[in-house]
Write an enzyme that holds these catalytic residues in place. Structure first.
Site, PDB file in Angstrom:
ATOM      1  N   LYS A  64       0.875  -1.172   0.000  1.00  0.00           N
ATOM      2  CA  LYS A  64       0.000   0.000   0.000  1.00  0.00           C
ATOM      3  C   LYS A  64       0.915   1.227   0.000  1.00  0.00           C
ATOM      4  O   LYS A  64       1.898   1.273   0.755  1.00  0.00           O
ATOM      5  CB  LYS A  64      -0.847  -0.048   1.263  1.00  0.00           C
TER       6      LYS A  64
ATOM      7  N   SER B 123      -9.599   1.591   2.829  1.00  0.00           N
ATOM      8  CA  SER B 123      -8.706   2.385   2.004  1.00  0.00           C
ATOM      9  C   SER B 123      -7.705   1.544   1.215  1.00  0.00           C
ATOM     10  O   SER B 123      -7.149   2.016   0.224  1.00  0.00           O
ATOM     11  CB  SER B 123      -7.942   3.382   2.876  1.00  0.00           C
TER      12      SER B 123
ATOM     13  N   SER C 285      -9.728  -0.808   7.014  1.00  0.00           N
ATOM     14  CA  SER C 285      -9.095  -0.564   5.714  1.00  0.00           C
ATOM     15  C   SER C 285      -8.450  -1.779   5.058  1.00  0.00           C
ATOM     16  O   SER C 285      -8.131  -1.737   3.880  1.00  0.00           O
ATOM     17  CB  SER C 285      -8.037   0.539   5.831  1.00  0.00           C
TER      18      SER C 285
END
Lengths: 488, 94, 480
Positions: free
Chosen positions: A75, A150, A174
């Protein structure tokens, strides 16, 4: 060979059997990325040349084992030495750190190969990746739908076969929510289990580094590597890391499993509820003891979270001031204007919203009413869990109230969007570990995720139960139809 | 609890965000909605409850007083928008 | 009749803690390096970097608490103090808000022989900010440069109660606090280098009034003198304003050393809202009573105890003892001289007189003094042996101070040996008498001053080397 289809442990076997090389894997994945990326849009940065070089280096040594020679994704919130780290924000569009996050460092030391940096909602604030400053990622099960967020880029890339696994972060869901939307495995470990050093902070008391993978065994394997005390993170726990793989025995006989009634209300879709109830029957079939319980303060977790997380975020993101790195409005002729206009230009609407909310909650006259109140409610939520875990080993619930929604569907409706996190947020508030695993499809043929929660630092029980379920069902083998198939 | 434009202005100043008028109007509305949602926390009597600040029961995490090399000057300035004489350059303070 | 006013002063002192590394990261605290060479992702406020507390900082804070008679709570924590400034990289300072490491202490000051207890409200740990370099004045500079070397050095902020009533008391407090911090080994306390910084809160009120007047916070006080002058100036300004019926505003002011006045720092006082909240990156601290006792048992001698020791052991006056215990280096110097030369009062006189005079003139610390303790003792022994006179010793001392030579070396090189030989002096006295018939006549007429003049002439002719006792004796013999 379509190596992109395989899990870490399958690739491990093939490497060690001498059937394939690390270079074969990297090439196969980049060819998969070339095929898919147009649609998935998971990557912000690709590291093809460096990855090939690393792979060849490892192949040259000729010895494999563990994750050596096996690629991964990050990420784009994890700082990577010499590689652009954007947090999906205009603010950091050109930021190249000189340091490496502890978690990715541990993978690299074991021979992990970074393929690229993955899309997210800006600074991890969002539930769909639509808040990325660059582009939204898409759900491989249905290109019209969001992959969640996210960590949507990470989940979509894993589900689409672009990478076997990714490290991500989970502040209120997330990791688990996009894992659920994309039909893969997503683990948020106990707060303090994995070092947060080098991961741009959203809400420091809630953030935790975790894993997105295709099956439970892969997840356990990676946690073993990244977990453990880091002298650079004061909140990383000095607690021994068990050999998680040893708990993957398929046994849940006698395991005491609770399902909280509140988690099956709160706007939970009927098909989701049914899928999870069916999974609970499966556990019962396998010899577990399943009972309904109550977590009475559940409904207050989300409102408390929407004070605590923005409050911490408002100060964590104050460092982006245009002085040392990041976007600067060079037109401003004094420092105060430079701060304000750089920040206004660098941050997107959701980040601004949360900074404003958090600043307000901490400001003079409102601290007690909002922030202190939320911290007290946080204790009530943690106590609810504590009580249940006196009598139970595991809590099971849906991961999200619904399956993946359509792009653009919720972007203007802040509150509805926040409700996506209603079932994952309490776990962060209590600092507990939670894993989302696929447990069926809904009427739109979209994956439903089931959340397993255990007591602090008892990830072993999560893996044990999740693995048993996986072994006795086929949901993890289901593939995103529009994605072209992962396992065939 | 509705947030006035004036309060939005004040908070934006504290947060150093130069917001447009449209943004301010939208934020006044959105933040008011969220705060109204948060209001439900007041249904709970939390008078006797200790606030939960740190979830881990950990104390005294300390390191020895030893130096380690940090970043080089080049590294620490590499991402800076403006640099002079080994330092970050910023426009006038007042 | 003009009203009587009382000045009320409280001081906030920042002391840089004497550690090798910074408070929350392993960067060096060394002074004077190239800009931005003692920084890391944490102290430069880069994303993802996290703090870890330096154990030594905590120990020094506890030591300070003990030295200042403070309560040290069992539990304390760190908070974030939020504000934007280019020298504060994270845009928050890690500090302690409502649960400081030290509370409710005091120290004793002595002004004109009157003892007074000044209460200390609190002392807390925090990190220092970086340094801003301007082109000229901050109000006119077109841009500023930021150096983060100092950023993240551990500080202790020590806040007094508003217990001081004059600039002299404030100075005495700061001097005493400095002594204590130096003796406790907590800080170097170098005001010039900024390792000891002081802000003064000053207000005035009519004598007898309970409520405090409107207060100013004065910054940029870089010396004891500046502190005293600034308080005097500010108190006068307040009194004049009150007498003229002007309204005072609570504000932050800065001391202008050049113009010797205070100036308002902000035209429009922006309301601060620091939004303090517990730092989630730093677990709280539990201070065990055992640990405190362990640190207490290892505490070095503190100034008050040292002063008592000097009074009791050597019979020195309190005044001398107080000055000799200003800094540990100074006391150690005394202790070393006294081992070789046991006349404490004489040693004290030389240290407070000549030694201090030259140290002040050259702006030197005793630790850099070229006259070592042993050399001073040796010089004093030369006086006792009659090799040099007390008067000659002063010029010998000056030469020793400037060159670092020992007393025998100076005496030898300059031929400064005292002349006690009666024959040699006798000839000189003869010629002085012959050259000054008028003075001799005055003496014979009973003018006492004339004798002194003649002695002076002999000393002059011998460049001060004549033994005054022998000169007196010979001159009397010859004239009478």
């Amino acid at each position: 060979m379509d190596l992109y289809k395989f899990t870490i442990h399958e690739l491990q076997d093939k490497l060690q059997a001498g059937e394939i090389s690390s270079e074969d894997i990297v090439k196969s994945l980049f060819s998969r990325i070339a095929d898919m990326e147009d649609k998935v849009q998971a990557f912000i940065t690709l590291c093809e040349a460096a990855a090939l070089k690393s792979a060849r280096g490892i192949d040259g040594e000729g010895q494999y084992g563990g994750i050596k020679g096996i690629p991964y994704g990050l990420k784009d919130l994890f700082c990577t030495r010499g590689i652009k780290t954007t947090c999906a924000s205009r603010m950091l569009e050109n930021f190249v750190p000189s340091y490496e996050s502890t978690a990715s460092c541990r993978l690299n030391e074991k021979g992990g190969i970074l393929l690229g940096k993955l899309n997210l909602d800006e600074f991890a604030m969002g539930s769909s990746t639509e808040q990325s400053a660059f582009f939204p990622s898409r759900n491989p099960w249905d290109w019209e739908r969001v992959p969640g967020g996210s960590s949507g880029g990470s989940a979509a890339a894993v589900a689409a076969g672009e990478i076997p696994y990714a490290l991500a972060s989970d502040t209120g869901g997330s990791i688990r929510q996009p894992a659920s939307y994309c039909g893969i495995v997503g683990l948020k470990p106990t707060y303090g289990r994995v070092s947060r050093w080098g991961v741009a902070a959203f809400a420091s008391s809630l953030d935790q580094v975790g894993i997105l993978s295709r099956d439970v065994r892969d997840c356990a394997l990676i946690l073993e590597i990244i977990a453990g005390k880091d002298p650079l993170d004061s909140t990383s726990a000095d607690i021994e890391v068990p050999n998680y793989s040893a708990f993957l025995d398929g046994e849940v006989k006698g395991m005491r499993i609770a399902y909280p009634r509140e988690y099956f209300r709160q706007g939970v879709a009927e098909s989701t509820r049914a899928a999870v109830m069916k999974a609970l029957h499966k556990f019962e079939e396998l010899g577990a003891i399943v009972e309904e319980v109550s977590l009475p303060h559940s409904e207050y977790a989300l409102p408390a979270y929407y004070i605590v997380a923005p409050a911490e975020a408002s100060t964590n993101l104050a460092r982006f001031d245009g002085v040392r790195y990041g976007l600067r409005d060079s037109e401003a002729d004094n420092v105060a204007d430079m701060f304000s206009s750089s920040r206004a230009q660098g941050f997107g609407p959701e980040v601004k919203r949360r900074i404003m909310l958090g600043t307000y909650a901490l400001s003079s006259g409102y601290y007690d009413a909002y922030y202190l109140k939320a911290l007290k409610v946080r204790r009530l939520i943690a106590q609810d869990f504590e009580k249940v875990f006196r009598d139970f080993d595991l809590i099971v619930s849906p991961t999200t109230p619904t399956t993946a929604f359509k792009l653009g569907e919720q972007i203007d409706d802040t509150l509805t969007l926040y409700l996506n996190d209603a079932l994952t947020v309490p776990v962060n508030m209590a600092g507990l570990p939670g894993i989302s695993i696929p447990c069926g499809l809904d009427n739109d043929a979209l994956p439903v995720g089931m959340q397993l929660i255990s007591w602090a630092f008892d990830e072993a029980t999560l893996f044990k139960a999740a693995y048993a379920f996986e072994q006795n069902t086929d949901y993890h083998r289901l593939t995103p139809v529009s994605g072209g198939g992962i396992n065939g | 609890m509705a947030l006035s434009l004036e309060e939005v202005n004040h908070v934006a100043t504290l947060a150093r965000l130069a917001l447009s008028e449209d943004e301010k109007t939208a934020l006044a509305e959105q933040l008011s909605l969220i705060l109204a949602y948060v209001e439900r926390l007041n249904e709970l009597d939390t008078g006797e409850i200790e606030p939960l600040i740190h979830i881990l029961p950990v104390f005294n995490v300390l390191r020895k007083d030893e130096t380690l090399p940090g970043s080089s000057q080049e590294e620490i300035l590499a991402n800076a928008p403006l640099v002079e004489e080994g330092q970050y350059k910023v426009p006038r303070i007042i | 009749m003009a009203k009587e006013f009382e000045t009320v002063i409280g001081l906030e002192v920042h002391a840089e803690l004497k550690t090798e590394s910074k408070i929350f990261c392993s960067c060096s605290t060394a002074f004077g390096s190239e800009p931005n060479t003692q920084v890391c992702p944490f102290c430069a406020g880069f994303p993802g970097a996290l703090p870890v507390l330096n154990e030594k900082v905590l120990e020094l804070a506890i030591r300070t608490g003990i030295a200042l008679n403070c309560e040290i709570p069992e539990y304390c924590k760190f908070d974030r103090k939020n504000y934007f400034y280019p020298d504060l990289p994270a845009a928050y300072q890690i500090s302690q808000f409502d649960q400081p490491i030290c509370k409710n202490g005091y120290l004793e000051i002595d002004v004109d022989g009157k003892e007074k207890r000044i209460r200390i409200n609190r002392a807390h740990m925090e990190e220092d900010a970086g340094k801003l370099v301007h082109q000229g004045d901050i109000t006119t500079t077109p841009f500023s440069l930021v150096d983060l070397n100092r950023c993240g050095i551990g500080l202790l902020e020590i806040v007094s109660e508003p217990d001081m009533r004059s600039a002299r008391e404030a100075r005495a407090y700061l001097e005493k606090l400095r002594s204590i911090l130096l003796f406790a080994g907590v800080s170097d306390c170098k005001m010039q280098e900024g390792s000891l910084r002081c802000d003064a809160n000053v207000s005035v009120r009519p004598t007898g009034q309970k409520e405090l007047g409107t207060r100013s916070e004065i910054k940029n006080l870089n010396s004891f003198r500046a502190l005293e002058r600034a308080i005097e100036y500010e108190a006068r300004r307040h009194i004049e304003a009150i007498e003229d019926g002007e309204e005072l505003v609570q504000e932050t002011r800065t001391w202008d050393e050049e113009k010797q006045l205070t100036r308002s720092m902000r035209s429009k006082e922006e309301a601060h809202d620091y939004r303090y909240f517990p730092d989630p990156d730093l677990p709280p601290l539990k201070i065990s009573r055992e640990w405190i006792e362990e640190i207490r048992s290892q505490m070095p001698e503190l100034p008050d105890a040292a002063r008592e020791r000097l009074v009791e052991t050597y019979g020195l006056p309190h005044y001398d003892a107080a000055i000799l215990t200003t800094t540990p280096d100074y006391l150690e110097y005394f202790d070393r001289v006294i081992r070789l030369y046991p006349d404490a009062k004489l040693v004290s006189n030389w240290m407070m007189g000549e030694l201090n005079k030259y140290l002040n003139q050259t702006n030197r610390e005793i630790s850099d003094c070229l006259i070592k303790a042993e050399n001073l003792a040796e010089m004093l022994q030369l006086i006792d042996a009659g090799t040099i006179s007390g008067k000659m010793a002063k010029s010998v001392f000056e030469e020793m101070f400037n060159s670092g030579k020992t007393a025998p070396e100076v005496v030898r090189e300059k031929g400064l040996v005292q002349i006690s030989d009666e024959k040699a002096l006798s000839d000189i006295i003869e010629s002085i008498i012959n050259d000054n018939p008028k003075v001799v006549e005055d003496y014979c007429n009973g003018k006492g001053k004339a004798f002194g003049f003649l002695v002076g002439q002999v000393m002059k002719a011998t460049r001060g080397q004549a033994n005054p006792a022998v000169v007196n004796k010979l001159l009397k013999e010859k004239l009478d």
